[in-house]
Design an enzyme around this catalytic site. Structure first.
Site, short mmCIF file in Angstrom:
data_model
loop_
_atom_site.label_atom_id
_atom_site.label_comp_id
_atom_site.label_asym_id
_atom_site.label_seq_id
_atom_site.Cartn_x
_atom_site.Cartn_y
_atom_site.Cartn_z
N SER A 84 0.80 -1.21 0.00
CA SER A 84 0.00 0.00 0.00
C SER A 84 0.84 1.28 0.00
CB SER A 84 -0.94 -0.08 1.20
OG SER A 84 -1.80 1.00 1.25
N ASP A 136 -6.44 1.94 -2.83
CA ASP A 136 -7.64 1.75 -2.03
C ASP A 136 -7.93 2.96 -1.14
OD1 ASP A 136 -5.66 1.33 -0.17
OD2 ASP A 136 -6.38 -0.63 0.50
P1 NG1 Z 1 -1.90 1.68 11.37
O1 NG1 Z 1 -0.46 1.63 10.96
O2 NG1 Z 1 -2.40 0.52 12.18
O3 NG1 Z 1 -2.22 3.02 11.98
C1 NG1 Z 1 -2.65 2.41 8.90
C2 NG1 Z 1 -3.78 3.40 8.90
C3 NG1 Z 1 -5.08 2.63 8.94
C4 NG1 Z 1 -5.19 1.62 7.82
C5 NG1 Z 1 -3.93 0.79 7.72
C6 NG1 Z 1 -3.87 -0.09 6.51
C7 NG1 Z 1 -3.89 5.61 9.96
C8 NG1 Z 1 -3.77 6.40 11.20
N1 NG1 Z 1 -3.72 4.29 10.06
O4 NG1 Z 1 -2.77 1.60 10.04
O5 NG1 Z 1 -6.13 3.53 8.93
O6 NG1 Z 1 -5.50 2.25 6.61
O7 NG1 Z 1 -2.74 1.59 7.75
O8 NG1 Z 1 -3.46 0.55 5.35
O9 NG1 Z 1 -4.14 6.18 8.91
ZN ZN Z 2 -3.75 1.09 0.43
#
Ligand code: NG1
Ligand code: ZN
Length: 547
Positions: A67, A283
């Site tokens: 991602s 996404d």
């Molecule tokens: P983490 O690293 O758990 O904060 C991040 C995003 C999530 C989600 C995931 C997966 C923030 C604060 N956190 O997770 O919302 O999108 O990546 O891509 O944006």
């Molecule tokens: Zn993504």
């Protein structure tokens, strides 16, 4: 027989050996780390997807992507039969399989087979997709090696966005009801719905049809190019960061724009022009523009959720149908958005833990559930009953034109949105259609409510698992004293709120703060970071004051 099968697994797994002692967790969005550490994980996820397919008697998806992470990283997520994230019990199995030492792999595998009573003679089908990272080709091959080692069949979709693979899995398992399980089927479903939505809008100027897209130098850029031809000039896209020179997610993409609260590099921006950024697997999407004074304005997932909720609520009223609509957010949602949705729009708002699967699940509780993370990941879910009511109405010969028009628009909204998961391309088309239908500029959209100034920071600690949270991550229950420290800091600022949580995708603790002014939000975020550093085992230097 089974034992011969297992010998093949043993032999093949030797070609994808696990580095001894390496421990990884299936996190917020699957496994994610430096690509060099992932070969054995991919092979084993191929094995697990094959078991999951036998268990569900359906096609399972495996997406190779990290991602918004840097190009050097990679990752993998499993997709369940209806296109949703794999269920929590199986996330547990994923972690067990991933961490079994080489000599324990067969035992770990047989353990899952036994616990789930899997019939190994059942057919198994796995769809595999990958993003544009240089490591993705060999890693997705490792997934397919795992599938074949257990006697499953894999279909390689090659380069696709994460939401496209979710869509394929859902199409396949609904036998085409959701659409055709091909990239062409995906485009044709989306653009037809978009054209239907916008066809009644007269006199749109080229300016109104124009959108600048930052492809984050990733897969989204390639797919926007493919899609463009279908849009018949109804949407005129200028594509930037298309991957031809820049590095994936580097100084660009949705995560960069959201966290840094500034425009990406490589995008030409003129005052008042609509721009959007995708993330590395398309996404997520965020919008933004610069005003005539050169000031940057971000329209994040919260603003998108508000725009979509307003549109849907108006259509429901016009169509004269009584369906229960709700919005789902996380603690990262800007306080102003929550207040606007609840107080002004009278929409029910739920708050869940971070991670799409939690939001998705909560959104299923409504007839129409609009869910968005502030970072721009989100979609709309329609219950089966809601879809039937809407379809019935759209075909009803006895209702007036206004109701019919609204019902048809609801129907096309259902078709343009990707209900399996947040989808930058689908969300973009819906947003563009809404702005066109409402005759709204991006400035007008932005002025629906004003965001509270906010700041997100990261703190490195020795072991981020020392932080435990409750109340949808809004309160820290451990380590002792941390929540009290946050509470007393928050009290010093007006309209302030702050919380901390361990990231599920990076080895850091995330800190969020919002307050009446940017100075206060920055100051509060910094002070809370210091509290985390001191009370939760910070490593490296103390967090520094933001400049
Ligand atoms: P983490 O690293 O758990 O904060 C991040 C995003 C999530 C989600 C995931 C997966 C923030 C604060 N956190 O997770 O919302 O999108 O990546 O891509 O944006
Ligand atoms: Zn993504």
């Amino acid at each position: 027989d089974d034992e011969t099968g297992f010998q093949e697994v043993l032999k093949q797994s030797g070609l994808h050996p696990k580095p001894a002692g390496l421990v990884l967790q299936y996190g917020t969005a699957g496994f994610r780390t430096n690509a060099k550490k992932l070969d054995h994980i991919m092979f084993r996820m191929g094995l697990l997807a094959t078991l999951r397919s036998r268990k569900t008697k359906a096609t399972i998806g495996v997406m190779v992507t990290a991602s918004h992470n840097p190009e050097e990283d990679n990752g993998v997520k499993l997709i369940d039969p209806m296109g949703e994230m794999v269920t929590p019990t199986w996330e547990g199995y994923a972690t067990q399989l991933a961490n079994a030492e080489q000599e324990d792999l067969l035992t770990a595998l047989k353990d899952v087979i036994e616990k789930e009573a899997i019939d190994m003679s059942q057919e198994a089908d796995v769809f595999v997709g990958k993003d544009t990272r240089s490591s993705s080709a060999s890693l997705s091959q490792a997934v397919m090696d795992g599938v074949s080692a257990l006697g499953g069949h894999s279909k390689d979709y090659g380069l696709v966005t994460t939401p496209q693979l979710h869509y394929m899995v859902c199409c396949q398992n609904t036998k085409g009801k959701y659409g055709d399980a091909t990239v062409e089927g995906y485009y044709s479903k989306l653009y037809q719905a978009f054209i239907q939505l916008t066809k009644s809008v007269l006199n749109r100027t080229d300016d109104q049809k124009h959108l600048s897209v930052d492809g984050a130098n990733g897969i989204g850029a390639l797919k926007v190019r493919e899609m463009e031809a279908h849009l018949k000039k109804e949407l005129q896209i200028s594509l930037f960061n298309d991957g031809s020179k820049g590095k994936l997610n580097h100084q660009c993409g949705a995560d960069f724009v959201k966290v840094q609260q500034k425009p990406p590099t490589g995008v030409e921006m003129n005052p008042g022009e609509r721009c959007c950024s995708f993330d590395g697997d398309a996404d997520r999407i965020v919008y933004y523009f610069i005003d005539s004074e050169g000031q940057f304005h971000l329209l994040d997932g919260d603003k998108i959720a508000t725009l979509i909720s307003t549109f849907l609520k108006e259509l429901l009223t016009q169509a004269g149908v009584d369906l229960k609509m709700g919005a789902v957010q996380t603690a990262y949602a800007n306080g102003s958005s929550t207040r606007y949705l609840e107080d002004t729009m009278q929409v029910i708002v739920r708050c869940t833990k971070t991670g799409v699967k939690h939001l998705h699940h909560a959104a299923q509780e409504f007839d129409i559930g609009v869910y968005f993370e502030a970072n721009g990941h989100g979609t709309v879910l329609f219950s089966k009953a809601a879809e039937e009511i809407i379809q019935h109405l759209a075909e009803d010969a006895n209702i007036n034109d206004e109701r019919k028009r609204a019902a048809r628009m609801l129907q096309n909204t259902i078709n343009v949105i990707n209900q399996t998961v947040g989808d930058a391309i689908a969300d973009m088309l819906l947003i563009e259609a809404i702005l066109a239908i409402k005759g709204m500029t991006i400035q007008q959209w932005d002025s629906i409510y004003s965001d509270l100034p906010n700041r997100q920071l990261k703190v490195k600690v020795a072991d981020r698992r020392v932080i435990d949270t409750a109340d949808a991550e809004r309160r820290a229950v451990s380590p002792a004293g941390l929540q009290d420290a946050i509470d007393s800091l928050v009290k010093k600022y007006r309209k302030a709120r702050s919380f901390v949580r361990p990231s599920g995708t990076e080895d850091v603790v995330r800190v969020y703060a919002e307050a009446e002014t940017q100075e206060s939000a920055d100051d509060l975020a910094h002070k809370v970071s210091l509290a985390v550093y001191r009370l939760a085992g910070g490593v490296g230097g103390e967090p520094k004051q933001l400049l």
